[in-house]
Design an enzyme around this catalytic site. Structure first.
Site, mmCIF file in Angstrom:
data_model
loop_
_atom_site.group_PDB
_atom_site.id
_atom_site.type_symbol
_atom_site.label_atom_id
_atom_site.label_comp_id
_atom_site.label_asym_id
_atom_site.label_seq_id
_atom_site.Cartn_x
_atom_site.Cartn_y
_atom_site.Cartn_z
ATOM 1 N N ARG A 127 0.836 -1.219 0.000
ATOM 2 C CA ARG A 127 0.000 0.000 0.000
ATOM 3 C C ARG A 127 0.868 1.265 0.000
ATOM 4 O O ARG A 127 0.573 2.245 0.686
ATOM 5 C CB ARG A 127 -0.955 0.045 1.186
ATOM 6 C CG ARG A 127 -1.948 -1.089 1.235
ATOM 7 C CD ARG A 127 -2.978 -0.996 0.085
ATOM 8 N NE ARG A 127 -4.054 -1.940 0.286
ATOM 9 C CZ ARG A 127 -4.036 -3.221 -0.090
ATOM 10 N NH1 ARG A 127 -2.978 -3.724 -0.729
ATOM 11 N NH2 ARG A 127 -5.063 -4.004 0.120
ATOM 12 N N SER A 169 -10.201 -0.652 3.581
ATOM 13 C CA SER A 169 -9.476 -0.892 4.842
ATOM 14 C C SER A 169 -8.963 0.444 5.359
ATOM 15 O O SER A 169 -8.332 1.200 4.610
ATOM 16 C CB SER A 169 -8.272 -1.799 4.598
ATOM 17 O OG SER A 169 -8.674 -3.035 4.101
ATOM 18 N N GLU A 199 -4.447 3.858 6.315
ATOM 19 C CA GLU A 199 -4.216 3.755 4.868
ATOM 20 C C GLU A 199 -4.600 5.057 4.149
ATOM 21 O O GLU A 199 -3.862 5.526 3.304
ATOM 22 C CB GLU A 199 -5.077 2.609 4.317
ATOM 23 C CG GLU A 199 -4.295 1.508 3.666
ATOM 24 C CD GLU A 199 -5.177 0.648 2.774
ATOM 25 O OE1 GLU A 199 -5.810 1.187 1.849
ATOM 26 O OE2 GLU A 199 -5.212 -0.566 2.998
HETATM 27 N N1 EPU Z 1 -10.801 -10.581 10.773
HETATM 28 C C1 EPU Z 1 -11.419 -10.684 11.992
HETATM 29 N N2 EPU Z 1 -12.332 -9.724 12.340
HETATM 30 C C2 EPU Z 1 -12.633 -8.685 11.534
HETATM 31 C C3 EPU Z 1 -11.973 -8.562 10.278
HETATM 32 C C4 EPU Z 1 -11.055 -9.531 9.916
HETATM 33 O O1 EPU Z 1 -11.193 -11.600 12.780
HETATM 34 O O2 EPU Z 1 -13.466 -7.842 11.915
HETATM 35 C C5 EPU Z 1 -9.870 -11.632 10.360
HETATM 36 C C6 EPU Z 1 -10.512 -12.473 9.235
HETATM 37 O O3 EPU Z 1 -11.303 -13.488 9.745
HETATM 38 C C7 EPU Z 1 -9.306 -13.000 8.507
HETATM 39 C C8 EPU Z 1 -8.266 -11.898 8.695
HETATM 40 O O4 EPU Z 1 -8.709 -11.082 9.776
HETATM 41 O O5 EPU Z 1 -8.830 -14.169 9.109
HETATM 42 C C9 EPU Z 1 -8.037 -11.082 7.439
HETATM 43 O O6 EPU Z 1 -9.269 -10.519 6.978
HETATM 44 P P1 EPU Z 1 -9.597 -10.365 5.410
HETATM 45 O O7 EPU Z 1 -9.362 -11.653 4.705
HETATM 46 O O8 EPU Z 1 -10.934 -9.737 5.300
HETATM 47 O O9 EPU Z 1 -8.481 -9.407 4.841
HETATM 48 P P2 EPU Z 1 -7.781 -8.112 5.443
HETATM 49 O O10 EPU Z 1 -6.367 -8.457 5.784
HETATM 50 O O11 EPU Z 1 -8.602 -7.519 6.534
HETATM 51 C C10 EPU Z 1 -6.773 -7.273 3.182
HETATM 52 C C11 EPU Z 1 -6.714 -5.963 2.461
HETATM 53 C C12 EPU Z 1 -8.011 -5.716 1.687
HETATM 54 C C13 EPU Z 1 -8.203 -6.848 0.696
HETATM 55 C C14 EPU Z 1 -8.221 -8.179 1.467
HETATM 56 C C15 EPU Z 1 -8.245 -9.346 0.525
HETATM 57 C C16 EPU Z 1 -5.254 -4.496 3.727
HETATM 58 C C17 EPU Z 1 -5.147 -3.334 4.669
HETATM 59 N N3 EPU Z 1 -6.481 -4.870 3.404
HETATM 60 O O12 EPU Z 1 -7.786 -7.146 4.174
HETATM 61 O O13 EPU Z 1 -7.852 -4.510 0.949
HETATM 62 O O14 EPU Z 1 -9.403 -6.694 -0.038
HETATM 63 O O15 EPU Z 1 -7.037 -8.310 2.271
HETATM 64 O O16 EPU Z 1 -7.031 -9.452 -0.148
HETATM 65 O O17 EPU Z 1 -4.242 -5.030 3.296
HETATM 66 C C18 EPU Z 1 -8.182 -2.159 1.085
HETATM 67 O O18 EPU Z 1 -6.965 -2.041 1.110
HETATM 68 O O19 EPU Z 1 -8.939 -1.158 1.113
HETATM 69 C C19 EPU Z 1 -8.767 -3.490 1.079
HETATM 70 C C20 EPU Z 1 -10.077 -3.698 1.190
#
Ligand code: EPU
Length: 358
Positions: free
Chosen positions: A164, A252, A354
């Site tokens: 990012r 995010s 972000e």
């Molecule tokens: N989780 C929780 N509780 C929550 C949210 C998440 O326990 O309220 C856990 C989920 O269960 C999962 C882990 O955290 O095990 C990761 O969650 P998720 O797969 O939704 O992905 P993320 O790491 O939260 C990142 C990117 C997203 C992207 C997704 C999919 C960043 C900051 N965010 O989210 O990007 O869509 O992976 O690749 O890297 C963005 O940057 O705006 C964005 C949406």
């Protein structure tokens, strides 16, 4: 060149925060920008480049001159031995561009379907989702130096992409290790006109992400087509992430933090369920959404700014479509700071936002 005054920005930022641009000029091509830069008053004013407004928090009326990027156009520019090189104007909607590339028979961007924002903003924060980042598909971009009016081209190494992150997020003087010109940050200094992508001829689906694996199991399909993957990514995102047209948000709100293996072991000892991913260099990435969730923030609010019920990493404006003005940028930032404080107190980790605060 049309100079507009007191322009409402609510529709131009995906948080749908109510604010005005004191002065705004729409940039449909290079000549519009040259007219601004050569203008005796506008030329010397400080400037703010606005793309799709999907990664900003506006905290008041915007005083710098707003340059709203509306450069359009998309085409195949070249075919190399290994890739199709496609170019899009910076003002093109990202998701429409992804859809168009697939319709034209050029797969490669499907994992990044439905990311809000414009093509021009995509390299600024090196957008990414479901195992693919923009830098994996990036070829080059053309931009204008707002100080000199010169057009220049950057390749991937020169953009100094990180998680990012890119040269466009750092001010002049920032030391960027991946960059070809390590001392030249381009924050507030450049306006991106066009971006080119290299989409591999030997396309293979990028799988391995938990949400995608689940879809593969559900559909009993191990080798999805690009269109199938695109549909799955759209489904997953629609189920988890709020549609900015309905509930204002900027995706995010925090980056997933990286810690050392020792720090992670320490957190695991206290919280065995912490969601973490080991990286090749030995460090560990933690799921910021999990950290925030486990501090009890999911569903909480400050004024009209809230933590999304289905994904604690996403802050939302609960006031969109109501009679009131909705969340202010101040409420969003107060909520963000409270979250940062409680995550720091519990885990000793500083979450980094972000979006850009304007
Ligand atoms: N989780 C929780 N509780 C929550 C949210 C998440 O326990 O309220 C856990 C989920 O269960 C999962 C882990 O955290 O095990 C990761 O969650 P998720 O797969 O939704 O992905 P993320 O790491 O939260 C990142 C990117 C997203 C992207 C997704 C999919 C960043 C900051 N965010 O989210 O990007 O869509 O992976 O690749 O890297 C963005 O940057 O705006 C964005 C949406």
């Amino acid at each position: 060149m049309l100079v507009e005054n007191n322009v409402p920005l609510q529709a131009f930022n995906t948080f749908h925060i109510v604010a005005k641009a004191l002065t705004l000029v729409r940039i449909k091509g290079e000549s519009d920008l040259q007219a601004v830069l050569q203008h005796p008053e506008l030329g010397v004013q400080s400037k703010f480049v606005l793309g799709g407004g999907s990664n900003i928090v506006i905290t008041g009326d915007v005083k710098p001159l707003v340059l709203k990027v509306e450069v359009v156009g998309r085409r195949l520019v070249e075919e190399t031995e290994k890739a199709f090189i496609l170019e899009a104007g910076a003002g093109e909607n990202w998701h429409d561009f992804v859809t168009w590339t697939l319709d034209q028979g050029y797969p490669g961007l499907e994992n990044m379907a439905l990311i809000p924002g414009t093509v021009g903003a995509s390299p600024v924060q090196n957008v990414g989702a479901y195992g693919v980042e923009l830098q994996d598909r990036f070829e080059s971009l053309d931009a204008v130096d707002l100080a000199t009016g010169k057009v220049f081209t950057l390749n991937a190494a020169q953009c100094a992409f990180g998680y990012r992150d890119s040269i466009f997020k750092h001010g002049a003087g920032a030391v960027l290790t991946g960059s070809a010109s390590p001392t030249l940050g381009l924050k507030d200094r450049a306006l991106i006109l066009r971006v080119r992508f290299a989409l591999p001829k030997a396309w293979k689906p990028v799988l391995g992400y938990a949400d995608i694996e689940k879809k593969m199991a559900e559909h009993a399909c191990t080798q999805p087509s690009a269109k199938q993957l695109f549909d799955w990514v759209c489904d997953v995102r629609r189920a988890k992430l709020p549609d900015p047209d309905v509930i204002g948000n900027a995706g995010s709100f925090f980056k997933n933090p990286t810690v050392t293996a020792e720090q992670c072991a320490d957190i695991i000892a206290r919280d065995p369920k912490v969601v973490h991913y080991r990286l090749d260099d030995g460090s560990v990435k933690l799921a910021a959404g999990w950290l925030i969730d486990s501090c009890g923030w999911r569903g909480k609010s400050v004024g009209q700014a809230g933590v999304y019920e289905k994904q604690a990493l996403v802050l939302v404006n609960r006031g969109v479509g109501t009679d009131g003005q909705g969340a202010t940028g101040g409420e969003v930032m107060t909520l963000a700071k409270a979250i940062q404080t409680s995550v720091y107190e519990r885990f000793g980790i500083r979450l980094e936002p972000e979006p850009v605060v304007v």
